[in-house]
Structure formats: structure tokens, C-alpha cells
Design a protein around this motif. Structure first.
Motif, PDB file in Angstrom:
ATOM      1  N   HIS A  64     -24.474 -12.256  -5.131  1.00 50.17           N
ATOM      2  CA  HIS A  64     -25.561 -12.149  -6.086  1.00 50.17           C
ATOM      3  C   HIS A  64     -26.248 -13.483  -6.315  1.00 50.17           C
TER       4      HIS A  64
ATOM      5  N   TYR B 151     -33.014 -14.992 -11.230  1.00 48.71           N
ATOM      6  CA  TYR B 151     -33.343 -13.929 -12.176  1.00 48.71           C
ATOM      7  C   TYR B 151     -34.500 -14.345 -13.069  1.00 48.71           C
TER       8      TYR B 151
ATOM      9  N   ALA C  89     -38.242 -12.762 -13.468  1.00 52.73           N
ATOM     10  CA  ALA C  89     -38.808 -12.362 -14.756  1.00 52.73           C
ATOM     11  C   ALA C  89     -40.201 -12.961 -14.938  1.00 52.73           C
TER      12      ALA C  89
ATOM     13  N   PHE D 255     -42.109  -3.092  -9.111  1.00 48.76           N
ATOM     14  CA  PHE D 255     -41.026  -2.124  -8.888  1.00 48.76           C
ATOM     15  C   PHE D 255     -40.026  -2.687  -7.881  1.00 48.76           C
TER      16      PHE D 255
ATOM     17  N   VAL E 202     -37.821  -5.566  -9.180  1.00 50.55           N
ATOM     18  CA  VAL E 202     -36.700  -5.165 -10.044  1.00 50.55           C
ATOM     19  C   VAL E 202     -35.591  -4.527  -9.233  1.00 50.55           C
ATOM     20  N   ILE E 203     -35.944  -3.594  -8.360  1.00 47.36           N
ATOM     21  CA  ILE E 203     -34.837  -2.919  -7.659  1.00 47.36           C
ATOM     22  C   ILE E 203     -34.165  -3.841  -6.654  1.00 47.36           C
TER      23      ILE E 203
ATOM     24  N   PHE F 184     -33.917  -7.328  -6.795  1.00 51.45           N
ATOM     25  CA  PHE F 184     -33.163  -8.444  -7.364  1.00 51.45           C
ATOM     26  C   PHE F 184     -32.290  -8.020  -8.535  1.00 51.45           C
ATOM     27  N   TYR F 185     -32.913  -7.381  -9.543  1.00 50.48           N
ATOM     28  CA  TYR F 185     -32.110  -7.024 -10.715  1.00 50.48           C
ATOM     29  C   TYR F 185     -31.093  -5.933 -10.394  1.00 50.48           C
ATOM     30  N   MET F 186     -31.494  -5.018  -9.525  1.00 40.22           N
ATOM     31  CA  MET F 186     -30.557  -3.947  -9.179  1.00 40.22           C
ATOM     32  C   MET F 186     -29.820  -4.272  -7.885  1.00 40.22           C
ATOM     33  N   HIS F 187     -30.031  -5.478  -7.376  1.00 40.73           N
ATOM     34  CA  HIS F 187     -29.245  -6.021  -6.250  1.00 40.73           C
ATOM     35  C   HIS F 187     -29.346  -5.226  -4.962  1.00 40.73           C
ATOM     36  N   LEU F 188     -30.377  -4.381  -4.835  1.00 42.79           N
ATOM     37  CA  LEU F 188     -30.418  -3.586  -3.603  1.00 42.79           C
ATOM     38  C   LEU F 188     -30.552  -4.475  -2.376  1.00 42.79           C
TER      39      LEU F 188
ATOM     40  N   ASP G  14     -26.909  -5.523  -1.781  1.00 41.01           N
ATOM     41  CA  ASP G  14     -25.822  -4.551  -1.736  1.00 41.01           C
ATOM     42  C   ASP G  14     -25.790  -3.781  -0.421  1.00 41.01           C
TER      43      ASP G  14
END
Lengths: 112, 352, 608, 242
Positions: free
Chosen positions: A22, A28, A32, A67, A70-71, A73-77, A80
């Protein structure tokens, strides 16, 4: 611009592929900032009345970028397992398809 | 035991085949709502497509079943100590074949279908006579705006002419369907539809609402009377006249009752030429007696039928608005007496 | 607060008898609960069907009132689809998926129990509408605006809305569970392309379901808001277009059709190879065809709406996409038939059902293509021709497959053999009965008989065929009763079944019948499709599975729990609350929250 | 909700993919939730511009206010991800700080939404009949109807409720259900915050509990990104772009 900076930032972050993949808090924060700037841009564009219907592609691009930020970096896609992306994007693309199909069936894209 | 089963199977297949054959030959096309007895270009085109796909389907079915039957017979286990068969996992040639051949077959039937779809949807004569049809629970209102004709449940059209239909609904979704003339098109509130048809034969053709529309959906029917241009013009002329004034005391009594505030019929029905009957909730009654059928085509227009309807409408057409809303039917104190009903019927039957 | 509650309610660690079933989280027991409940629903739906057939047996019949008739066909459709076929498939998913992929349970055992109890809640809510005097009456697809308060006062539609929402929760929870289970609980070596066909079809079905159900959920919310709070979603005077409901319903409804049929296709794909002693012909093609059918299920929904007046362009597009679905369906049918090619076929009852399935499903498939022809469909839409078509697909397809599956896996479920003789008689009665019932419907449909009419007049010429249909339905009833008799009797006193009575091919047959609570003593290692067949025949050579040390002592099974049931009870009470009184709904919500919280903080296994 | 919180303490079995059951479940749920919001958004778009009477979006929307609330929600996503990062680093204190910030920001967003709903429902129209400036179509309609000779201004309540018109119906149900999602998220995060005070309740080893809540929270955020663009900013157009 913002995207490039973030890419650089995440490149410069030491990504340990083996364990904790991460990004850091700095990344992060930069995301933002980018999100806020993009939102600001959207609102500014909103007040450009001369753009008329040209606002639609602009807004579409800007919100797609938000969109994606966010998905990814924040949702780590981005970091992952690909399975998660597959599961989510299946639903997402189908959802987009259904919206567009219904818009077409209710005459949104009729000539004019 | 296996022999018993096989015999059982044999008999049952014979039975089944017999039934299917009986059905195929027993199915006549002279029934009043059979679309096979097509009398106009729209229904003919639709029937043709149906025949094409039916025959294609039967051929495919026979081939598949023949294959299935052959395999089940040929490869049945013959003895208990039969070894394992060869473990075949597939065959690309076969699989490509049964992908490509059906695809070609489908393309072959798609072309005439799409063709027919456009022909049957788009009117060839947009300027031809327009009939506006409005669905109500549970009857049809017909307007011919350019001729000024308004009627209910029995539409007259001239033979051999294109008729353009505009469909609308006042309450729920209905569907307009005269099988011998054209396939159905839905009547949707706030979403008007159009269709067209033409009849090449004179006659009376049955229609029925095809979209479930509530309690008495089954009783929402109508008739289309196809006649020569001359007869049609005469019908239009007669429909344009005001209603006949009552000529005998009984129908005069019925008239007075109809227009009275006790019965209140006038509030919902139109009788043109009368002083106050211009309601639009119920069917137009100006020329009620000129219609062959009554109550959205479910019964002949006879005195007895009219009496039974006026006596207990909810029995004849359950859930209808008249028995729910008219005080003579929902208020036990205001029930019509038998003489009153007879008078009303006499008046309505006089409205030629 | 809830953390305080937990010590007060003792965990049901070693329950017996009824509590064993109520608190169970064993996928096999849940599967049996699903099966039993769904079969009872099937019988209730059957009674509704028989009443419908009785009313239609002659012209101008006067057996039931039009209002009750409308409630009957609405509830018949809703029951058979949501309360019978879907949960019967779910029963198979529950029982078989862990066994087929070599797992000890599903990924979320308590969520699984929750699914069942919520399903039961939905079942009770829907059926109880009869007792409250107002069963839903607008057909299973309940087209607006007939469903609005103006045209449909009373609580019937509210029962329908709430019932379907509750069932939706159950189906979604179950599908999430099975997707994760299949992705993540496969035995070592079981790659996706080594999974049994039934597992594959379950996987595809579950994915379809989690994508399709949210659409109907929203549509039902919109309808509920229209009815309860006066919103305008389907209110034409405010400018709304009632066709929107149809679109939303069928965006869900068409994938739903495949949710109903794909499990049956999976079952048939298991039965045919077993009784032909051959692997499934074109294993990967059949999977691919299933996936394509599922995907294309999203591109065809407006073929239910060819007469809505969408215009020639949309109708042409949907004609072509719908016809295209015939191709992967045809591929499956040919692959099934060629599975028997050069095989060594035994005609046991399950095999008869699989063959019967091919026959009736082919008829349903062909009449489906006939509906795809939008031009001539204008004459078929909303007639008995459609009724014939979807009964061939759902009864002749889905139910035939399910009956086949019930026979096929009955020894595994019960540890007993059923009576072959009764089974065969039952099959032929059912097969003949359903064809007599549904085949003539093609003809009355093409003779102009609309569906959903409670009466018709004699002059229409439909009387004889309708009488024939009704007589066929009696054969179906007799055969279903015979099935029940066979099952009950065999379960009690049937011959004991060996682990692998059919010389079958997949892993569930490698263990005893019925399976032990922990399923597999040693989690098997998988090397090929049809692993069990390969092991039996010694085809694995050097890799032959090691018998392994007995690890029985180390098997940790998740422990039973009250909380799924408590959460479901909350939903059940909340459901009635939404229909009758909002304060009660809040009580239900609170109970559900207590259940969910307690569940969240309850460990899978209490520390020893 | 129940699906998402299922079996919190699944022991870390060995799994086929090496991934955790619950995390896969969460992503499948989010994929499914996409369809939920897609249906609502499609309903909104299909009915856009089809309302028979006002008020229309431009009459009631206040883009600056909604921009602030959007900003608040975006910030809550940042604090959420920082809470997760803090937990991974083992800083329970940082975790509590950030997760509480997220709860506060989320609640602020809900506050904005409540305020907005209230304002819309009690929308007040003031038209200066003598010197009208910048009238929307809806206001022009009111102007034409009410500003007769001798009337110098027109004041009225023209609130937007779910019953008012198609716009009200679709707008309130779409944003309301999004708000419901946010509320569930706030309750979830609040529970985690409280749970972190229990010994061993929230630990770096059990970061997954927080990870799942975070995924849900970010998803709610991206849905808002779409709603903000599609519902609010596209509001410039009264109807179809045709």
C-alpha cells in the motif's frame, strides 16, 4: 497534470511487492488534493454557460478520473489482486451498460 | 422388468404421437380469433413468418429428436459386464458445425422477420383514415376524429382501405388485438402507440384486450365490422345523427329516469341530442341499439341481456365502475325497481 | 449492549433434535431444509395451478370468482418461480457445492443459515397473504399502473412487494456465499476448468443473481414508495411512463429466467455423463455456452415487450440478440446428445429425466425462437402460446432437471435407494402428463386465447383443448404424489445406498452416503475433471492419491449459532411492519440489528 | 448490511486463491451495489426533464452548498484511508483519530443532506415583478401567471417533495438511498471506533475488519462522485440534450 504527479508520487514511493503494497499517507493526501481540484474544476465548468452541451463530455471525463482515483488508490485496486478488480468492474460495466441502454430506449440519443 | 418398461415407453410414445397428430389436424382456422385465417396484409405477413419459423422449427426438432432417439437406442447398455466405452471428450469439427449451421439458419429467418416487422409496424399510407382507440377498464372507446364519429366496443371500417390506429389508455395498460387483422399493440397511459391494418374481406372480426388489466380482463372484448365503403358511409351518417327522441311512454319513462338525478346515468354516459347526458366515464350510448353486441362484445344486444346487466351489473362484469360508483347499485336504498329497469332498457333499446 | 447480550444467551453448542435443525450451519442440513420447504411450496403452487385448470376446463365455468382467479395465477407464478424452482436449485447448491469442490462447508456457514431463514420468512409472508384475505393479483410481473393504489387498493400488492424484497435478501446472501465458496474453497488442484459442470452453472447463476436482483430491488422500492408515500415513479398523470416498470422488471426478469434454468442444465450435465459412462462431450464448450447464455441474458430483455410499441429499431435489435441466444443453447443440446454418442447408456430414473429434459427443453427452446420473431410474436404475445413456451422451459426444463437431480442425488442425501420401478412409472406419468397439459396450449394460443382470462365463451372453439389440458394436469398431480410416496417410503425403509451407487464421476460420490458432517476426512487433491472417475479407474497413475494420515481429530467445524435466525426473525417482523405498521417495522429492524451485531462479534468457534 | 458484516472473525483458513473470503465477498457486494445505484440513476435520467410542473433542478439546487458537502465526503474518504494506514502501522491512537474524523465528516455530510432536503421542501420563491432578473423558466411561468398590473412582487412557497413531480420523486429517492448507505457506513465506522477501545478489538493483525468498512465507505464516496456530476451538474439542462 494531477494524474501525472500522482503517478510520479506513487512511482517514487517504494512499493514493496512482496508484502505491504500500500502507498504512503503522502500519496493518499495527494490523491485527496487531486480529488478536490477536480471537483473544483467541475464546478467552475458548470458556470461556463458558453460551453452549453460541451459540458457533458467535460464533466464525464472529470468524474471518471475522480472515480478511478478513488477506486485505484483509496480502494487499493491498483495494488490488490486482479480478482477484486474483475469482480467489481463486472458489476460496474454492466451497470453503465444498463444505464445507457435505458437512456437509448427512452429516446435520449434520438436525432437532434 | 426392463421389458415392461420398454413396452410402457412404447405405448406412451404412441399415445403422445396420436395426441399431437389429433391436435395438428383438429386445429381449425375458422375459430373467431384464429390469426391463421388472416384477412389483411398485416396479419398475412405475420402468419407467413409464423409458418416459416414453425416449419424450420419442426425440421430442427425432428432432426434433434431423431438423433436423440437413435443414440439412446444404439448405445444402450447391452449387458451388465459391458466395459467402459471410449472416453471421448469432444470433437471440434462437430462443435463448430452445430454452432455455424444454426447461426446460418437463424440469419436466414431473421431477414424476412425484420422485413415483416417494418412492413407491419410502419403504415404504408400515413394519411389514411385514423381511428383513435382509448382503453378503459373494461371497454374500448373508438373515435374517428375526421368524421366526428364516437362509439364504443364496435368499430366499423371500410373494406380494402388502410386504417391507422392511435392507441391510448385512460387507466391501466390494455392491448388492442384483432387476430385476423393484425397482431396486438399495447395501449399505455401516457405513452401513445400507433398501428395500422387493412381488411380485404367484409365480415365481423373479433378482438380482445390482451394485456391483463384487472378483475374483468377476460370480458374486455370488441368487434370490428368490415363493410363496403357504401355501407360504411351510411353507418357514419347514421352515427352522426342525434339520438332518437323517445316515442312511446315506456321509453319516455326510461329517458326521464336516465336523465334524473336519482339514477344519475347521464353523469357518465353521452347521449347526443339530449339535454344533459354528456358524461364521458362510460361508453357512448347515442346509438346503442344500432350495435350488434353489448358490454364490450361479450353478449348479443338483446332485451334480456340488457335487463340482466341493468339488474346486477357486477354479476355480469365483476368489478366494473358502474356497480362501484353509481348510487343505484352501491346504495341499497336507491336500488332500481323492476319496472324502472324495464323502462330504462326500453329507452336504451330505442336508441337506434 | 450486544456484547453484554452474548454471555446471556448461551451458544447452542451441543443441541439435539429440533434445536439441532434450527441452529444448524451445516450446509447439508440447510440444503435439506431448503429442499423440503421449496418442495412444499411446489405443492402449494401446484394446488393453485390445479384450481386454475379446473376453472378453465370448460367454457363459462363458474368455479372460482374472477378476483380469486387473478390471485391464483399471480401467486402460482410467484410461488413457482421464487418459492419453488429457485430454492430447489438453492437446495442443490447448498448440499452439493462443498461436496463437489472438496470443501468441508461453504465460505460463510452462518450466512448460509441466514439465507435459509430469510427465505422461509419470505415464504411465510407471501403465502400468508391468502390468510389476510388479499393475495397479490396483478400477475407475476405486476405491470404498473395496475399495481398502484388507485387500481389495486388493499394489501395484496404490499405482500407481493415485501415478500419479494425479503426473498431477494435471501437469494443475494446465498449467492454472495456461493460465489466466494466456489472462488475460494476449492480443494487443492481443482482449477476452474476442473470444476464439475453443476458447480460451474451454480457459479454463473450466482453471478447473474447478484447482478440482477439489485434491479428488481430498486424497482420494488420505487413501487413501494408509489403505493405508500405517493411518489410518482409510475404515476401517469404526473408524466411518468409506466413502461419504465416493464423495463426494470425485465432487465431483472430475463436474467432471472436463466437463473431458473442454468442450475437444471448443470444437473443434466452431471447425469448424462454418469449414465453414459462417458465424460461430458465438449466440457469447456458447455461451460462457455453457459457463460454466453448468461451474458446474453442481459441483451434481450425487451423481447418480453415486443408489443409495447418501442418502435421497429429496438424491436429489430432485440429480435436479433434473442435469436442469437439460440446458438449457445443449441450447442448445449447437441453436446448433451453427443455425450450419449458411443456411450453405454443405463436408463435409470435420473437418466430418463435427463433425456426427457432434452426433449421438452428443445420444444421450449424452439418455441422461444418463435417468440423472438418480433413480427409474428405480435400474434403470440400474451396468449397461451407464451404460457406453453415458458411451461416447457420451466416445467419441462427446470423442473424436469430438478426431478432428475432429486433422484440422482437422493441416495447421497438420504443414504437410501429409491424404488426404480416407481421412479420410472412416475417419470412417464409426469412426462406424458405435462405434454398433455402444455402442448395443446400452443394451439389454443395460436387460436387466439389470451392468457390470464378467467373465462371464455364457447363460440371461441377453445373448450376441447382446454379440457384436454386439465386432464393432463391430473396426470401430473398423480405423478407428483407418486414421487412423494417414493421419496418418503424410500427415506424410511429403502435399501441402504453405497457411497457411489451410479458409478459416477465427481467428488461427492467418493464419500459415504449420507456424507459425514465434516464431508471429507482428508481434503482431496484434484488432478483432472471427473476426478473420482479417474481415481476409481486408476487413471491418475503415479499421482494416485495418497490415502493420507487420518486427520479426523484435527477437523474443526464451525459451531451452530442462534444469530442468523434472530436476524431473519427481525426481517420477518419488519416485513409485516412494512405492510401494516411502521413502528412494528422499527421493532423488526432493532431485532435484526441485535442479531447482526451479536453475529458479528460471535467467533466462528468458541475457544475450547 | 447483514451480508457485509457476515462472520466477522473468520479464522484465516488457507483458501484457493490465497485471498480472504470476506474481502472477496465485499467486492462482489460492491459490484452488485453498482447495479443498485445504476437502476436508480437510470430512473433519474429517464425521467429527466419530463416533470409536468416545477420546481426544476435549477430552481432549487445550490451548487456551492453541494460542492461543500461533496468536499466533506471526499475528505472523509481521505481520513478513512489514513485511519487504515495508521492501523497497518500499529498506531491505535492515529487510528482512533482518523476514524473519528471520518465519522464526523460523514455525519456532516448527512447534516448537509438533511439541510438540503429541508430547504428543497420549503423552497421559497420571490419574484420582483417590476424589475425581474435572471428568471428560470419555472419562475418565468410564475411571473407570467401572477405578475399582473399593480402587483409589484410575488412570494410563495413552492417546495419540492418526493410527491411534487418526477424530478422530486427521482431526486429524493436516489439521494435518499445514497444517504441510507452513508448512514449505515457511519454506524459501522462508529462501531469500529468504539470497538477499538476494547482490548484486542482492533489490532493491526485484524486490519481486515477496517479494510472492509473502508472499501464500503469509499464506494459510497464514488457513488456520490457520480451523483454529483449526473444529478447536480447536469442539472443545467432542463431536459434531454436533443
Amino acid at each position: 497534470m494531477a494524474m501525472q504527479n500522482i503517478n510520479k508520487a506513487s512511482d517514487s514511493t517504494k512499493v514493496d511487492t512482496s508484502h505491504s503494497e500500500h502507498p504512503s499517507a503522502v500519496t493518499y493526501f495527494k490523491v485527496a488534493v487531486a480529488l478536490c481540484l477536480l471537483t473544483g474544476l467541475e464546478v467552475v465548468v458548470f458556470f461556463f454557460e458558453w460551453l452549453s452541451y460541451g459540458i457533458i463530455p467535460v464533466l464525464a471525463v472529470l468524474s471518471v478520473v475522480k472515480f478511478a482515483l478513488v477506486i485505484m488508490f483509496y480502494m487499493h485496486l491498483k495494488y490488490d489482486h486482479r480478482l477484486f478488480s474483475t469482480l467489481f468492474l463486472t458489476g460496474l460495466f454492466l451497470a453503465i451498460g444498463v444505464i445507457f441502454a435505458l437512456m437509448a430506449l427512452f429516446g435520449w440519443f434520438n436525432a437532434g | 422388468m426392463p421389458t415392461i418398461n420398454r413396452q410402457f415407453a412404447k405405448y406412451s410414445f404412441v399415445l403422445l404421437a396420436g395426441i399431437i397428430l389429433a391436435l395438428i389436424f383438429g386445429c381449425t382456422n375458422d375459430h373467431p380469433q384464429s390469426p391463421f385465417d388472416a384477412v389483411g396484409p398485416v396479419s398475412e405477413s405475420q402468419a407467413l413468418i409464423f409458418y416459416i419459423i414453425s416449419y424450420a422449427g419442426i425440421v430442427v426438432f425432428v432432426i434433434v429428436m431423431a438423433l436423440l432417439a437413435y443414440f439412446t437406442f444404439k448405445y444402450r447398455k447391452r449387458s451388465e459386464n459391458e466395459g467402459d466405452p471410449e472416453q471421448i471428450h469432444g470433437n471440434s469439427t462437430f462443435e463448430i458445425a452445430w454452432t455455424v449451421i444454426p447461426a446460418l439458419l437463424l440469419i436466414a429467418v431473421a431477414v424476412p422477420t425484420i422485413n415483416s416487422l417494418w412492413d407491419t409496424t410502419v403504415s404504408p399510407e400515413p394519411d389514411a383514415l385514423v381511428v383513435r382507440v382509448t382503453g378503459n377498464q373494461w371497454w374500448f372507446r373508438f373515435d374517428i376524429p375526421e368524421l366526428g364519429v364516437v362509439t364504443a366496443n364496435e368499430l366499423h371500417i371500410p373494406v380494402g382501405e388502410v386504417i391507422n390506429i392511435e392507441l391510448d389508455s385512460k387507466d391501466v395498460i390494455h392491448s388492442f388485438w384483432v387476430p385476423k387483422l393484425a397482431g396486438k399493440v399495447d395501449m399505455i397511459p401516457n405513452n401513445e402507440n400507433t398501428m395500422w391494418f387493412q381488411s380485404n374481406e367484409e365480415g365481423i372480426f373479433y378482438g380482445q384486450c390482451a394485456e391483463f388489466c384487472g378483475e374483468s380482463h377476460a370480458l374486455m372484448r370488441f368487434k370490428v365490422v368490415v363493410e363496403s365503403r357504401k355501407e360504411f358511409d351510411a353507418w357514419v351518417a347514421s352515427q352522426l345523427l342525434d339520438a332518437i327522441k323517445p316515442s312511446d311512454p315506456l321509453s319516455q319513462q326510461g329517458h326521464d329516469l336516465f336523465m334524473s338525478s336519482e339514477a344519475g346515468c347521464y353523469a357518465c354516459h353521452t347521449i347526443r341530442g339530449s339535454q344533459k347526458a354528456y358524461g364521458e366515464v362510460g361508453p357512448e350510448l347515442t346509438h346503442f341499439a344500432s350495435r350488434l353486441h353489448m358490454l364490450s362484445g361479450i353478449m348479443d344486444n338483446t332485451h334480456e341481456n340488457l335487463i340482466s346487466w341493468l339488474t346486477d351489473p357486477d354479476e355480469v362484469k365483476p368489478g366494473n365502475i358502474m356497480s362501484k360508483n353509481a348510487s343505484v347499485y352501491n346504495d341499497p336504498d336507491k336500488v332500481l325497481s323492476d319496472p324502472e329497469i324495464t323502462a330504462l332498457a326500453a329507452y336504451l333499446r330505442s336508441l337506434k | 449492549m450486544t456484547t453484554l447480550l452474548i454471555p446471556m444467551i448461551k451458544r447452542p453448542l451441543h443441541p439435539t433434535g429440533i434445536w439441532n435443525w434450527i441452529t444448524t450451519i451445516d450446509h447439508k442440513k440447510i440444503g435439506l431444509l431448503y429442499g423440503a420447504t421449496a418442495f412444499i411450496n411446489f405443492l402449494i403452487g401446484g394446488i393453485e395451478a390445479i384450481l386454475i385448470r379446473a376453472q378453465l376446463s370448460g367454457s363459462n365455468a363458474d368455479i372460482i370468482t374472477p378476483e380469486v382467479y387473478n390471485q391464483l395465477f399471480t401467486m402460482h407464478g410467484t410461488t413457482m418461480i421464487f418459492l419453488a424452482i429457485m430454492p430447489l436449485s438453492a437446495a442443490f447448491f447448498n448440499y452439493l457445492i462443498p461436496l463437489q469442490i472438496g470443501a468441508r462447508d461453504v465460505a460463510f456457514p452462518r450466512l448460509n443459515a441466514f439465507s435459509y431463514w430469510v427465505f422461509l420468512a419470505g415464504t411465510i409472508i407471501l403465502h400468508s397473504s391468502w390468510l389476510f384475505g388479499s393475495a397479490p393479483n396483478s400477475g407475476w410481473f405486476s405491470y404498473a399502473p395496475l399495481t398502484s393504489v388507485a387500481y389495486n387498493p388493499g394489501h395484496g400488492m404490499d405482500f407481493w412487494i415485501v415478500g419479494l424484497q425479503v426473498l431477494g435478501i435471501a437469494s443475494l446472501a446465498a449467492s454472495f456465499n456461493f460465489i466466494v465458496t466456489i472462488i475460494n474453497m476449492r480443494a487443492p488442484g481443482m482449477t476452474l476448468m476442473r470444476m464439475p459442470l453443476f458447480t460451474w452453472m451454480t457459479f454463473i447463476t450466482a453471478i447473474l443473481l447478484v447482478l440482477a436482483f439489485p434491479v428488481i430491488t430498486v424497482a420494488l422500492i420505487e413501487l413501494m414508495f408509489d403505493r405508500s408515500f405517493g411518489t410518482n415513479f409510475f404515476f401517469a398523470p404526473a408524466g411518468a411512463d409506466p413502461v419504465l416498470w416493464q423495463h426494470l422488471f425485465w432487465v431483472f426478469g430475463h436474467p432471472e429466467v436463466y437463473i431458473l434454468i442454468l442450475p437444471a442444465m448443470g444437473i443434466v450435465s452431471e447425469i448424462l455423463p454418469t449414465f453414459s459412462k462417458k465424460p461430458l462431450f465438449g466440457y469447456s464448450t458447455v461451460i462457455l455456452a453457459g457463460a454466453i447464455i448468461a451474458f446474453m441474458g442481459w441483451l434481450v430483455w425487451s423481447h418480453h415487450m415486443f408489443t409495447v410499441g418501442l418502435g421497429p429499431i429496438p424491436n429489430s435489435v432485440f429480435t436479433i440478440t434473442t435469436m442469437a441466444i439460440a446458438i449457445p443453447t443449441g450447442i448445449k443440446i447437441f453436446n448433451w446428445i453427443f455425450t450419449m454418442w458411443k456411450g453405454s447408456i443405463t436408463f435409470s430414473t435420473p437418466m430418463l429425466y435427463a433425456i426427457g429434459f432434452i426433449v421438452t427443453f428443445t420444444i421450449g427452446g424452439i418455441s422461444g425462437v418463435m417468440h423472438a420473431m418480433s413480427s409474428s410474436d405480435a400474434q403470440q404475445q400474451d396468449t397461451y402460446f407464451v404460457v406453453a413456451h415458458f411451461h416447457y422451459v420451466l416445467f419441462g426444463g427446470a423442473m424436469m432437471g430438478i426431478f432428475g437431480g432429486l433422484y440422482y442425488w437422493f441416495p447421497k442425501f438420504s443414504g437410501r435407494m429409491f424404488s426404480e420401478k416407481l421412479g420410472k412409472v412416475q417419470f412417464f406419468l409426469l412426462f406424458i402428463g405435462q405434454n398433455i397439459t402444455f402442448f395443446p396450449m400452443h394451439f389454443v394460443g395460436m387460436d387466439g386465447m389470451p392468457r390470464r382470462i378467467y373465462t371464455y365463451s364457447g363460440e371461441m372453439g377453445w373448450t376441447a383443448l382446454n379440457a384436454l389440458e386439465t386432464s393432463g394436469s391430473i396426470l401430473v398431480v398423480i405423478s407428483v404424489l407418486l414421487f412423494l410416496h417414493n421419496i418418503v417410503k424410500s427415506w424410511r425403509s429403502g435399501e441402504e445406498a453405497p457411497g457411489d451407487p451410479w458409478d459416477a464421476r465427481t467428488l461427492e460420490w467418493s464419500i459415504s452416503s449420507p456424507p459425514p458432517e465434516y464431508n471429507f476426512e482428508v481434503i482431496p487433491e484434484v488432478h483432472t475433471v471427473d476426478e473420482w472417475w479417474a481415481r476409481k479407474r486408476g487413471l491418475l497413475g503415479e499421482q494416485s492419491p495418497s490415502v493420507g494420515s487420518n486427520e479426523k481429530g484435527e477437523i474443526h467445524l464451525p459451531q451452530p449459532s442462534f444469530w442468523p435466525l434472530v436476524s431473519a426473525i427481525g426481517i420477518f417482523i419488519g416485513g409485516y411492519g412494512l405492510i401494516y405498521s411502521y413502528p412494528v417495522a422499527i421493532v423488526g429492524l432493532v431485532i435484526m440489528m441485535v442479531g447482526v451485531y451479536s453475529w458479528s462479534f460471535e467467533p466462528v468457534n468458541d475457544p475450547d | 448490511m447483514a451480508e457485509a458484516t457476515a462472520s466477522n472473525h473468520e479464522s484465516e483458513h488457507q483458501t484457493t486463491t490465497g485471498l480472504n473470503h470476506r474481502k472477496i465477498l465485499m467486492w462482489v457486494f460492491l459490484g452488485s451495489d453498482c447495479m443498485f445505484f445504476a437502476t436508480l440513476i437510470a430512473t433519474y435520467l429517464v425521467y429527466k426533464g419530463k416533470s409536468l410542473s416545477g420546481p426544476m433542478p435549477l430552481d432549487v439546487f445550490s451548487i456551492p452548498v453541494t460542492t461543500v458537502s461533496t468536499f466533506v465526503l471526499l475528505m472523509s474518504s481521505m481520513s478513512m484511508v489514513l485511519a487504515y494506514a495508521a492501523l497497518r502501522k500499529g498506531s491505535l491512537k492515529g487510528y482512533r483519530t482518523w476514524i473519528l474524523s471520518t465519522v464526523i465528516l460523514g455525519s456532516t455530510f448527512l447534516g448537509f443532506q438533511t439541510f438540503e432536503f429541508y430547504e428543497f421542501a420549503n423552497h421559497h420563491v420571490h419574484i420582483d415583478c417590476i424589475n425581474p432578473v435572471d428568471l428560470t423558466d419555472y419562475e418565468q411561468g410564475l411571473f407570467d401567471k401572477n405578475c399582473k398590473d399593480g402587483v409589484d412582487h410575488y412570494d410563495a412557497q413552492h417546495g419540492l417533495t418526493p410527491k411534487t413531480n418526477l424530478f422530486g420523486t427521482t431526486f429524493f429517492v436516489l439521494t435518499g438511498l445514497h444517504g441510507t448507505h452513508v448512514t449505515i457506513g457511519v454506524i459501522w465506522l462508529m462501531s469500529l471506533f468504539l470497538y477499538s477501545f476494547k482490548k484486542g478489538g482492533v489490532t493491526p493483525e485484524r486490519h481486515l475488519d477496517t479494510d472492509l468498512a473502508a472499501l464500503y465507505w469509499h464506494f459510497v464516496d464514488v457513488v456520490w462522485i457520480v451523483i454529483f456530476a449526473v444529478v447536480y451538474l447536469f442539472g443545467v439542462f432542463e431536459g434531454f440534450p436533443s
